[in-house]
Design an enzyme around this catalytic site. Sequence first.
Site, PDB file in Angstrom:
ATOM      1  CB  SER A 277      -0.975  -0.001   1.176  1.00  0.00           C
ATOM      2  OG  SER A 277      -0.297  -0.182   2.388  1.00  0.00           O
ATOM      3  CG  HIS A 307      -0.736  -5.184   2.016  1.00  0.00           C
ATOM      4  ND1 HIS A 307      -0.019  -5.056   3.187  1.00  0.00           N
ATOM      5  CD2 HIS A 307      -0.817  -3.921   1.502  1.00  0.00           C
ATOM      6  CE1 HIS A 307       0.320  -3.786   3.354  1.00  0.00           C
ATOM      7  NE2 HIS A 307      -0.164  -3.069   2.353  1.00  0.00           N
ATOM      8  CG  HIS A 353       6.262  -8.894   7.884  1.00  0.00           C
ATOM      9  ND1 HIS A 353       7.225  -8.071   7.372  1.00  0.00           N
ATOM     10  CD2 HIS A 353       5.151  -8.145   8.024  1.00  0.00           C
ATOM     11  CE1 HIS A 353       6.707  -6.858   7.219  1.00  0.00           C
ATOM     12  NE2 HIS A 353       5.451  -6.871   7.621  1.00  0.00           N
ATOM     13  NE  ARG A 362       2.830  -3.887  12.342  1.00  0.00           N
ATOM     14  CZ  ARG A 362       2.626  -4.028  11.032  1.00  0.00           C
ATOM     15  NH1 ARG A 362       2.047  -3.064  10.337  1.00  0.00           N
ATOM     16  NH2 ARG A 362       3.012  -5.133  10.417  1.00  0.00           N
ATOM     17  CG  ASP A 408      -3.005  -8.201   9.136  1.00  0.00           C
ATOM     18  OD1 ASP A 408      -3.521  -7.119   9.461  1.00  0.00           O
ATOM     19  OD2 ASP A 408      -2.256  -8.324   8.157  1.00  0.00           O
TER      20      ASP A 408
HETATM   21  C1  LIG Z   1       3.200 -12.042   4.546  1.00  0.00           C
HETATM   22  C2  LIG Z   1       3.678 -12.978   3.453  1.00  0.00           C
HETATM   23  C3  LIG Z   1       2.877 -12.673   2.167  1.00  0.00           C
HETATM   24  C4  LIG Z   1       5.156 -12.742   3.191  1.00  0.00           C
HETATM   25  O1  LIG Z   1       5.494 -13.462   2.043  1.00  0.00           O
HETATM   26  P1  LIG Z   1       7.015 -13.802   1.677  1.00  0.00           P
HETATM   27  O2  LIG Z   1       7.877 -12.625   1.942  1.00  0.00           O
HETATM   28  O3  LIG Z   1       7.000 -14.388   0.307  1.00  0.00           O
HETATM   29  O4  LIG Z   1       7.320 -14.902   2.783  1.00  0.00           O
HETATM   30  P2  LIG Z   1       8.438 -16.022   2.743  1.00  0.00           P
HETATM   31  O5  LIG Z   1       9.642 -15.577   2.005  1.00  0.00           O
HETATM   32  O6  LIG Z   1       8.597 -16.495   4.141  1.00  0.00           O
HETATM   33  O7  LIG Z   1       7.717 -17.151   1.874  1.00  0.00           O
HETATM   34  C5  LIG Z   1       8.390 -18.353   1.565  1.00  0.00           C
HETATM   35  C6  LIG Z   1       7.354 -19.452   1.420  1.00  0.00           C
HETATM   36  O8  LIG Z   1       6.714 -19.662   2.684  1.00  0.00           O
HETATM   37  C7  LIG Z   1       5.308 -19.557   2.516  1.00  0.00           C
HETATM   38  N1  LIG Z   1       4.706 -18.900   3.677  1.00  0.00           N
HETATM   39  C8  LIG Z   1       5.042 -17.717   4.228  1.00  0.00           C
HETATM   40  N2  LIG Z   1       4.190 -17.409   5.234  1.00  0.00           N
HETATM   41  C9  LIG Z   1       3.321 -18.446   5.310  1.00  0.00           C
HETATM   42  C10 LIG Z   1       2.187 -18.703   6.114  1.00  0.00           C
HETATM   43  N3  LIG Z   1       1.747 -17.831   7.041  1.00  0.00           N
HETATM   44  N4  LIG Z   1       1.500 -19.850   5.914  1.00  0.00           N
HETATM   45  C11 LIG Z   1       1.913 -20.737   4.966  1.00  0.00           C
HETATM   46  N5  LIG Z   1       2.961 -20.534   4.147  1.00  0.00           N
HETATM   47  C12 LIG Z   1       3.641 -19.391   4.326  1.00  0.00           C
HETATM   48  C13 LIG Z   1       5.150 -18.670   1.290  1.00  0.00           C
HETATM   49  O9  LIG Z   1       3.834 -18.803   0.745  1.00  0.00           O
HETATM   50  C14 LIG Z   1       6.252 -19.151   0.407  1.00  0.00           C
HETATM   51  O10 LIG Z   1       5.846 -20.363  -0.155  1.00  0.00           O
HETATM   52  P3  LIG Z   1       6.201 -20.719  -1.707  1.00  0.00           P
HETATM   53  O11 LIG Z   1       7.701 -20.672  -1.777  1.00  0.00           O
HETATM   54  O12 LIG Z   1       5.618 -22.079  -1.890  1.00  0.00           O
HETATM   55  O13 LIG Z   1       5.541 -19.658  -2.550  1.00  0.00           O
HETATM   56  C15 LIG Z   1       3.455 -14.461   3.865  1.00  0.00           C
HETATM   57  O14 LIG Z   1       4.146 -14.701   5.066  1.00  0.00           O
HETATM   58  C16 LIG Z   1       1.998 -14.819   4.018  1.00  0.00           C
HETATM   59  O15 LIG Z   1       1.355 -15.190   3.023  1.00  0.00           O
HETATM   60  N6  LIG Z   1       1.443 -14.730   5.266  1.00  0.00           N
HETATM   61  C17 LIG Z   1       0.042 -14.968   5.480  1.00  0.00           C
HETATM   62  C18 LIG Z   1      -0.775 -13.757   5.057  1.00  0.00           C
HETATM   63  C19 LIG Z   1      -0.579 -12.606   6.012  1.00  0.00           C
HETATM   64  O16 LIG Z   1      -0.654 -12.771   7.209  1.00  0.00           O
HETATM   65  N7  LIG Z   1      -0.376 -11.402   5.462  1.00  0.00           N
HETATM   66  C20 LIG Z   1      -0.232 -10.198   6.257  1.00  0.00           C
HETATM   67  C21 LIG Z   1       1.147  -9.687   6.233  1.00  0.00           C
HETATM   68  S1  LIG Z   1       1.368  -8.337   7.339  1.00  0.00           S
END
Ligand SMILES: CC(C)(COP(=O)(O)OP(=O)(O)OC[C@H]1O[C@@H](n2cnc3c(N)ncnc32)[C@H](O)[C@@H]1OP(=O)(O)O)[C@@H](O)C(=O)NCCC(=O)NCCS
Length: 471
Positions: A277, A307, A353, A362, A408
């Site tokens: 965002s 997000h 994250h 947070r 979140d």
């Molecule tokens: C926030 C988020 C998008 C960050 O993504 P990122 O920077 O790509 O995270 P990573 O580098 O740790 O991801 C590596 C792998 O772990 C997975 N992973 C990361 N967080 C995960 C979670 N909470 N549950 C399951 N798998 C997860 C990713 O999907 C990715 O899988 P892939 O290689 O098969 O695509 C991710 O942690 C997520 O999807 N979290 C859940 C949604 C969420 O809470 N979002 C709010 C963020 S403030």
Amino acid sequence: MVFHKSVSLLSKLRSRAVQQPGLRNSVRWLQVQTSSDVDLHSQLKELIPEQQERLKKLKSEHGKVQLGNITVDMVLGGMRGMTGLLWETSLLDPEEGIRFRGLSIPECQKLLPAAKPDGEPLPEGLLWLLLTGKVPTKEQVDALSKELRNRATVPDHVYKTIDALPVTAHPMTQFATGVMALQVQSEFQKAYEKGIHKSKYWEPTYEDSLSLIAQLPIVASYVYRRIYKNGQVIPMDHSLDYGGNFAHMLGFDNPSMLELMRLYVTIHSDHEGGNVSAHTGHLVASALSDPYLSFAAALNGLAGPLHGLANQEVLLWIKSVVEECGENVSEEHLKDYVWKTLNSGKVVPGFGHGVLRKTDPRYTCQREFALKHLPDDPLFKLVSNLYQVVPPILLELGKVKNPWPNVDAHSGVLLNHYGLTEARYYTVLFGVSRAIGICAQLIWDRALGLPLERPKSVTMEWLENYCKKAA
Ligand SMILES: CC(C)(COP(=O)(O)OP(=O)(O)OC[C@H]1O[C@@H](n2cnc3c(N)ncnc32)[C@H](O)[C@@H]1OP(=O)(O)O)[C@@H](O)C(=O)NCCC(=O)NCCS
């Protein structure tokens, strides 16, 4: 008394800053307000020339200093770890979490003025801090509260535009549509059409930003009341502050809910510049789009499930746990449910994250709020159990870089406790808050004359050829 506490805390902070180079930079110009001037605009006007000089010096003396190497992984990996943006209002440390102008969340809770003794910080105070780098006095915050109330008038056509959408449209769609409708009043757009000199761009940007921030709770609460309360709108209470009023207009007058809203709006406001965002707002604004256009774009990024929509997803997921396993779910059942989610190809919402590598502060401050105000809430207990159960499982997957909870993971159960149970609406609350950070930085973008954003992109073929030559 509060003022003396603030001064001594700030002097402690400054001495710590001398020992920690990262912190030293972020608190370089952090001060307690000494001026009795309660006008934010004139305070900002005074600060701008000094910061313009600072940027000019940085560019001329250090413009060619290298900040690191860009790897193919970074290009393919969503630019993770690639330093490429200037964002003055906050800085995110992977281990420690966010600092607003050098202040951590607990420090903001101690230093920023509150509505009542030992209360949660007022978001207006945070806006002042983000804009000026100075901790405001209560008088300054009260003046800003009043100014925001005075700007909080929403033209009729905005409601009509929202009403043109089906009531079943997602709350974020209705909210972003309302923001686009607000855009017709942009002072920046009018001034640009009249040929304003670029050195003055920040002034109409400031006007638009403050009006937008002031109007958002009205638009947001209109959307809420339209969808969930048969369109019965609650007018603003002119005796209340920004966060308190927002809760009130949504229909919640429990003093603890007002406190929660102040905390919520404060902590969701800013998370440095690279998140979807903030970066979207900054990118769109770099084309000299006005704050309304830029913020509407940012909201559309916030509406994505990876997000801002994650807060909606968390509560829905927690409710699905309760539905399937009951409120007093055993640890074993909880583990099974987490695995079931992962095995069906979904993420566990609220964990992980893009930058953070520890529990999000947070999350921690919301947990502390829950321990103080709703320790026996069954869903809070479930969230606490998830804190124990989820991280080891995510670690076991072997690919998740951060198994810890993010912001979140907690917000939904707090809102749910006070009766704001409609999870689909939660991202709108996040949006209202995020305007504070995005607009504060946008005003500085204009004041510092930051240029159009235009990174270079390449094709896979280009990368393959480049790597062959480099081998
Ligand atoms: C926030 C988020 C998008 C960050 O993504 P990122 O920077 O790509 O995270 P990573 O580098 O740790 O991801 C590596 C792998 O772990 C997975 N992973 C990361 N967080 C995960 C979670 N909470 N549950 C399951 N798998 C997860 C990713 O999907 C990715 O899988 P892939 O290689 O098969 O695509 C991710 O942690 C997520 O999807 N979290 C859940 C949604 C969420 O809470 N979002 C709010 C963020 S403030």
